[in-house]
Design an enzyme around this catalytic site. Structure first.
Site, PDB file in Angstrom:
ATOM      1  N   CYS A   1       0.856  -1.183   0.000  1.00 54.74           N
ATOM      2  CA  CYS A   1       0.000   0.000   0.000  1.00 54.74           C
ATOM      3  C   CYS A   1       0.894   1.235   0.000  1.00 54.74           C
ATOM      4  O   CYS A   1       2.114   1.141   0.143  1.00 54.74           O
ATOM      5  CB  CYS A   1      -0.915  -0.014   1.219  1.00 54.74           C
ATOM      6  SG  CYS A   1      -0.002   0.126   2.760  1.00 54.74           S
TER       7      CYS A   1
ATOM      8  N   HIS B   1      -1.258  -5.253  18.833  1.00 53.51           N
ATOM      9  CA  HIS B   1      -0.711  -4.801  17.543  1.00 53.51           C
ATOM     10  C   HIS B   1       0.032  -3.471  17.740  1.00 53.51           C
ATOM     11  O   HIS B   1      -0.456  -2.593  18.444  1.00 53.51           O
ATOM     12  CB  HIS B   1      -1.857  -4.640  16.541  1.00 53.51           C
ATOM     13  CG  HIS B   1      -1.399  -4.497  15.117  1.00 53.51           C
ATOM     14  ND1 HIS B   1      -0.911  -3.317  14.620  1.00 53.51           N
ATOM     15  CD2 HIS B   1      -1.323  -5.384  14.099  1.00 53.51           C
ATOM     16  CE1 HIS B   1      -0.576  -3.488  13.341  1.00 53.51           C
ATOM     17  NE2 HIS B   1      -0.820  -4.749  13.008  1.00 53.51           N
TER      18      HIS B   1
ATOM     19  N   CYS C   1      -8.299   2.311   6.443  1.00 49.82           N
ATOM     20  CA  CYS C   1      -7.574   2.760   5.256  1.00 49.82           C
ATOM     21  C   CYS C   1      -8.249   2.305   3.970  1.00 49.82           C
ATOM     22  O   CYS C   1      -8.724   1.175   3.861  1.00 49.82           O
ATOM     23  CB  CYS C   1      -6.163   2.201   5.342  1.00 49.82           C
ATOM     24  SG  CYS C   1      -5.213   2.512   3.887  1.00 49.82           S
TER      25      CYS C   1
ATOM     26  N   THR D   1      -6.337   0.936  11.260  1.00 48.00           N
ATOM     27  CA  THR D   1      -6.532   1.174   9.817  1.00 48.00           C
ATOM     28  C   THR D   1      -6.904  -0.069   9.023  1.00 48.00           C
ATOM     29  O   THR D   1      -7.460   0.042   7.935  1.00 48.00           O
ATOM     30  CB  THR D   1      -5.234   1.744   9.179  1.00 48.00           C
ATOM     31  OG1 THR D   1      -4.145   0.893   9.525  1.00 48.00           O
ATOM     32  CG2 THR D   1      -4.947   3.149   9.670  1.00 48.00           C
TER      33      THR D   1
ATOM     34  N   CYS E   1       3.105   5.626   8.701  1.00 46.38           N
ATOM     35  CA  CYS E   1       2.137   5.839   7.622  1.00 46.38           C
ATOM     36  C   CYS E   1       1.277   7.061   7.961  1.00 46.38           C
ATOM     37  O   CYS E   1       0.778   7.166   9.089  1.00 46.38           O
ATOM     38  CB  CYS E   1       1.258   4.599   7.478  1.00 46.38           C
ATOM     39  SG  CYS E   1      -0.113   4.861   6.353  1.00 46.38           S
TER      40      CYS E   1
ATOM     41  N   GLU F   1       0.348  -0.895  15.892  1.00 50.69           N
ATOM     42  CA  GLU F   1      -0.428   0.302  15.517  1.00 50.69           C
ATOM     43  C   GLU F   1      -1.365   0.692  16.660  1.00 50.69           C
ATOM     44  O   GLU F   1      -1.489   1.874  16.998  1.00 50.69           O
ATOM     45  CB  GLU F   1      -1.229   0.048  14.236  1.00 50.69           C
ATOM     46  CG  GLU F   1      -1.974   1.301  13.777  1.00 50.69           C
ATOM     47  CD  GLU F   1      -2.939   1.035  12.618  1.00 50.69           C
ATOM     48  OE1 GLU F   1      -2.591   0.262  11.701  1.00 50.69           O
ATOM     49  OE2 GLU F   1      -4.046   1.608  12.642  1.00 50.69           O
TER      50      GLU F   1
ATOM     51  N   HIS G   1       5.232  -5.392   8.448  1.00 51.33           N
ATOM     52  CA  HIS G   1       5.040  -6.774   8.909  1.00 51.33           C
ATOM     53  C   HIS G   1       5.386  -7.786   7.819  1.00 51.33           C
ATOM     54  O   HIS G   1       4.523  -8.543   7.372  1.00 51.33           O
ATOM     55  CB  HIS G   1       3.596  -6.963   9.376  1.00 51.33           C
ATOM     56  CG  HIS G   1       3.436  -6.669  10.833  1.00 51.33           C
ATOM     57  ND1 HIS G   1       2.317  -6.094  11.373  1.00 51.33           N
ATOM     58  CD2 HIS G   1       4.278  -6.868  11.881  1.00 51.33           C
ATOM     59  CE1 HIS G   1       2.467  -5.951  12.674  1.00 51.33           C
ATOM     60  NE2 HIS G   1       3.644  -6.404  13.007  1.00 51.33           N
TER      61      HIS G   1
END
Lengths: 273, 273
Positions: A12, A119, A184, A156, A91, A121, A36
């Protein structure tokens, strides 16, 4: 057997950007895995001299690269205090929820974050909150005593359908629910394309890191529609999977580089030749 | 035949309050019907000398009573300019969404109001918006081109389930959706009690004004579960309805006074004796 690649899959915008940034900083270290995907991490080390550290305490050099998922507010502050040169490869679609969480917290909203608590994030985004609940489904809200003003933010890579279920549960409980759709677009598109292909395919090969949240979502979507397998590399392919199959669909998580996808397709062709 | 009254029904807090306020102002006039119940309006006129006007232009006296559903921002401003004495019987649960709509509009949010465009509450609440869309279901959102920041507010008498469907559709379309659950608790309770009773009853008599939104919702809920009839007064009862029925459930909208409920139950007893 025919092989078809999902119309949207793989790297992405944020991952592409992070890999580009990291590859320009030979000798720098990333705090946690940049993305990842362990194969791409290995390639960055071998070809670009970019190391991966477990945490900020392992840092000895002067330059730290922040991973796509971001790091916690306190870790970032520590790096700055230490005078470390910080290269931010977070990001932008993760920086945004970090800012939202910080702003909403400051305005007195209780934060509900839809994500996996382990996670990176989730950890980075929720570190910007004063008070936060990380939930992975609507049922977890039942036991919470919430204020009348809450803000809902998503990891996201989550599924919109589940995000909406959490929003509905909050709306029943609270007077004001400020919902930020931070899922996202790339995640959406990959999920949609995966679903479309999996409906027609006999087998789906889902390529991506085993710790990648968005790859796991793709696998989940595919496995509801056909025989699906989540692999990281070509060595995991098993010839028996492809017996009597007519259409093999391929999709890949947002952190999966094209060279791995190509390797895997070549191997499938070889197996089924 | 057994008759059972729903555990929660009839006059809500806002209606009770409005009737109390109006009955203390002999000679005053309400702008539009104070509440959606023509029998109670007639009683207020006969017993308390409170007239009902169609709009502010019919006003000749000095005192205007604002109905439970509120009036538009511009009508209120006109009354104040004219020096009219204004007695505000707007339900506080309607004043609140008026304030929310005004504040959100000022902060640049596009307003989505879930309501019936012809209902006086919708008109009064949305009059506080700069830009507003009144929608009655999620499908109506499809054709709208919305900004990234929207605020969602509901008419107090709507069903939460449908409100949540609209919220979900907005979350898919917009980056930030600020959801204010302005559905009234009394509405919830009456709907829940109606549902519980209608499941067991053979027939439900739903009492309330034909223009009352919350009564219509009760009728809708009841009619999905048993044979239901929406009436305003005892004269509308038909003996044939009760033939071979064992349990008759009674519920009433938030503007239905107790004396009408009692009249109707007495008549049913008489019919089925």
């Amino acid at each position: 057997m025919k092989i078809e690649i999902a119309k949207s899959c793989g790297f992405c915008f944020g991952v592409k950007r992070a890999v580009q940034i990291a590859s320009k900083h030979r000798g720098a270290s990333t705090i946690g895995e940049l993305i990842h995907n362990s194969q791409e991490i290995a390639r960055l080390k071998d070809e670009c001299g970019v190391k991966t550290l477990k945490n900020i305490n392992e840092l000895s050099g002067e330059t730290a690269i922040i991973r796509t998922h971001g790091i916690t507010k306190s870790d970032l502050a520590t790096l700055k205090e230490r005078g470390t040169k910080v290269i931010d490869a977070t990001c932008p679609f993760v920086t945004k929820p970090q800012q939202i969480v910080e702003k909403m917290s400051a305005e007195g909203y209780e934060i509900i974050f839809f994500g996996d608590s382990e996670h990176p994030e989730s950890k980075s985004v929720t570190s910007y909150a004063n008070k936060v609940y990380i939930v992975s489904n609507a049922d977890e809200l039942e036991k919470l005593k919430l204020r009348n003003k809450v803000a809902l933010i998503s990891q996201t890579t989550k599924k919109l359908e589940n995000f909406n279920k959490i929003a509905a549960a909050l709306i029943s409980k609270c007077k004001e629910v400020r919902v930020f759709n931070t899922i996202c677009d790339a995640t959406f598109k990959n999920q949609e394309a995966c679903q479309e292909l999996a409906k027609r395919a006999d087998i789906m090969i889902v390529i991506g890191g085993k710790t990648s949240s968005n790859t796991k979502q793709l696998f989940y979507i595919a496995s509801e529609l056909c025989d699906a397998h989540h692999i990281e590399n070509a060595d995991e392919l098993e010839p028996a999977w492809f017996k009597d199959k007519e259409l093999c669909g391929i999709t890949a998580g947002a952190s999966t580089p094209e060279w791995i996808i190509t390797q895997i397709i070549d191997k499938i062709k070889q197996i089924t030749a």
